[in-house]
Write an enzyme that holds these catalytic residues in place. Sequence first.
Site, mmCIF file in Angstrom:
data_model
loop_
_atom_site.group_PDB
_atom_site.id
_atom_site.type_symbol
_atom_site.label_atom_id
_atom_site.label_comp_id
_atom_site.label_asym_id
_atom_site.label_seq_id
_atom_site.Cartn_x
_atom_site.Cartn_y
_atom_site.Cartn_z
ATOM 1 N N ASP A 14 0.864 -1.180 0.000
ATOM 2 C CA ASP A 14 0.000 0.000 0.000
ATOM 3 C C ASP A 14 0.908 1.240 0.000
ATOM 4 O OD1 ASP A 14 -2.141 1.691 -0.070
ATOM 5 O OD2 ASP A 14 -3.220 0.781 1.586
HETATM 6 C C1 BGC Z 1 -5.098 3.199 0.122
HETATM 7 C C2 BGC Z 1 -5.289 2.178 -0.967
HETATM 8 C C3 BGC Z 1 -5.177 2.829 -2.321
HETATM 9 C C4 BGC Z 1 -3.853 3.535 -2.423
HETATM 10 C C5 BGC Z 1 -3.605 4.181 -3.759
HETATM 11 C C6 BGC Z 1 -3.864 4.059 -0.105
HETATM 12 O O1 BGC Z 1 -3.820 5.132 0.778
HETATM 13 O O2 BGC Z 1 -5.020 2.549 1.363
HETATM 14 O O3 BGC Z 1 -6.514 1.540 -0.810
HETATM 15 O O4 BGC Z 1 -5.324 1.866 -3.326
HETATM 16 O O5 BGC Z 1 -3.791 4.534 -1.428
HETATM 17 O O6 BGC Z 1 -4.401 5.270 -3.964
#
Ligand code: BGC
Length: 781
Positions: free
Chosen positions: A310
């Site tokens: 993530d």
């Molecule tokens: C979130 C994810 C997301 C990623 C990219 C993160 O902060 O937890 O779910 O896919 O950002 O935007």
Amino acid sequence: MQKLSETAAARFFVALVVAFAISAPAAAQQAPDRARVDASATRPPRPGDEAEMHRFIADLMSQMTLKEKIGQLNLLSSSWDVTGPTLREGYRDDVRAGNVGAIFNAHTAKYTRSLQKLAVEETRLGIPLLFGYDVIHGYKTIFPISLGEAASWDLAAIENAARVAAIEASAAGVHWTFAPMVDIARDPRWGRISEGAGEDPYLGSEIARARVRGFQGDDLAAVDTVLATAKHYAAYGQAQAGRDYHTTDMSLRELWDTYLPPFRAASEAGVATYMTAFNELNGVPATANAYLLNEILKSRWRFQGFVVSDYTAVDELVPHGFARDQKHAAELAINAGVDMDMQGASFMTHLAALSKAGSVSVDTIDEAVRRILEMKYRLGLFSDPYRYSDEEREEEAIYAEEHLEAARDMARKSIVLLKNERGLLPLEAGDISLAVIGPLADSKSDMIGSWSAAGDREERPVTLLEGIQARLGDAADVHYEEGASYSFDPEDDTGAFDAALAAAGRADVIIAAMGESGGMTGEAASRTSLELPGTQQELLIALRKLGKPIVLVLMNGRPVSIEWADENVHAILETWFAGTEGGHAIADVLFGDYNPSGKLPVTFPRNVGQVPIHYNMKNTGRPYSPGDAEQKYRSRYLDSPNSPLYPFGYGLSYTIFEYSDLVLDRTRLGADDSITVSVTVANSGEVDGEEVVQLYVRDLVGSVTRPVKELKGFRKILLESGGSQVVRFELRPSDLAFHRQDMSYGAEAGQFRVFVGGNSEEVLEAEFRLTEDVALSDAPR
Ligand code: BGC
């Protein structure tokens, strides 16, 4: 356009052929000059041919320097300026230098094409970039938030919603969506409950499969499909106290029986990628958790795609107190099974040194690179890196008529009728005067909720007011007032009440659109209260004093506690954040053009103190039932009932469904048998309607205690007024399996209770016996 693509593809392929020719395997880590040769003699690789893919990638990798390999493991974010999409200049240099394998938040055909050009034409090997984006509930045409879609219990519609999202996004150059979010979530304080399918592992698994199928289709090489991502792996939904990014600590049995099933289902459906979670799990952050990644995912489940961290989650191993510094974080994450670093500096900065020092093996890096290149290959990017960036297709696909119609249909299906006293709904569209009141009644941007990708939030979304006006036509007698604020900190408490009360005073029926703002759920949007925020509740009380019928139209991304409203208003519709066509869909339900069929995918508590509360809890040694009121030493609260306000699976209809004749075709089940459970469902009301028939099971005695009910099947059926249908379910020993006391997986001999009904509380019951223990393997089916 076609010509350009072919030229680029051929150039890429030729560059490789020449590079192979001029560098011996032993010299593979040295970067020869970029080669340019006549393209006509070669043919680009074909997606879909596995043997050719392996050969192609092995050849390609033999030509890559260590630096180029590490480059493939980095995912960087693009940005969006007032002038349109942009990429930081430093990132452009990183792309040119071959330090980037993928970019996210880059979209539109034109922009992705321009970025792709950088990679294809200005890097030595011209390896195409992969473009990722959070296409969660639509790309431009926005569907209801994921929790809302789950309330439809309509797997075909949910699959189609993902399909539409893939068609639109892929035309805009997006290859890869960071969805579905398959975290089981049982704590409504956690804002991300809105992004998933609710509290139940069975429903969550079915929906995970449907969404993966919708995004990926049957063929990743088709230009209108995208790679899906099962996220956030794993157990993110149990963040302590519902506070985002917080600690998760749970038994392995709970992990396996409740939190992993939807991830497993996604893997069985062939999901291309997994994203790690931000949380730690039992002391080990998910992003450096070798048990989750290497052991379960890659070894036991034989997952062949790649794992992305993530956002900066590799770097965050340092504040977690798990890694000493970024370098250590990179080492821990890649060795645990993370293949790609999202927006962190750890892999890009430190992997080369770690490899030289022997802390990260070349094999580990190669494995990660291979997994990523394979996905690029499967998408067909090596045969045409520009194939998804198609302005013509983009123009046709975005907001296509059938997409808007699908979004409206999905929104109708996701609406849950929570209360309908004396049949107030549906409203007669004829000679009626309406007051439409509340901060959500005419708010376009809220309508599409959080994580709404590239969806327009200023013009396109149809508000409730607009939906009602469109339905009733110009002659409609509709009075609109915002009336209250949903802000946590409203500047003006009750200043707008008078106008709202005056408008309501002129109307026959009050429609109060209340709930949360779109941004109150999603990431980093935890709450400690589940009440209607701001001055909404106060206004509702004031409206009630007028003595007129009130329909509360809820818009929110989590269960809210509305005990007062449940007692005092006449009808309640849960509409979540219903998407681009939301206002039309709600009007369809309000005026009876669509008979509501949604059922809650998550329990609605009476108050936040009951959390966590879900239907499949344990019985305890001192279970309480309301008849035991005089008994103090029972598992209960002094100041609240144990029961929720609305249970899992609950939702009303404009018609009445009656359940009868629950029959099991046998009452003893052996290892190789199955039981057919049948029930008769009749529509005894005056209109046609859809019903979600739900099957639950309870294992009465186990080597570890079992939940009081577990969903094991459901069917959504359409019944004409006056009609009836026998609905059948098959139950097999595998449906009764769990992780036993010794953590082996199987079903245990003994007595089971079966429940069938239209929600998890109002059910018919029967019993059967499993005559022998049944050991099962948890290997992929
Ligand atoms: C979130 C994810 C997301 C990623 C990219 C993160 O902060 O937890 O779910 O896919 O950002 O935007």
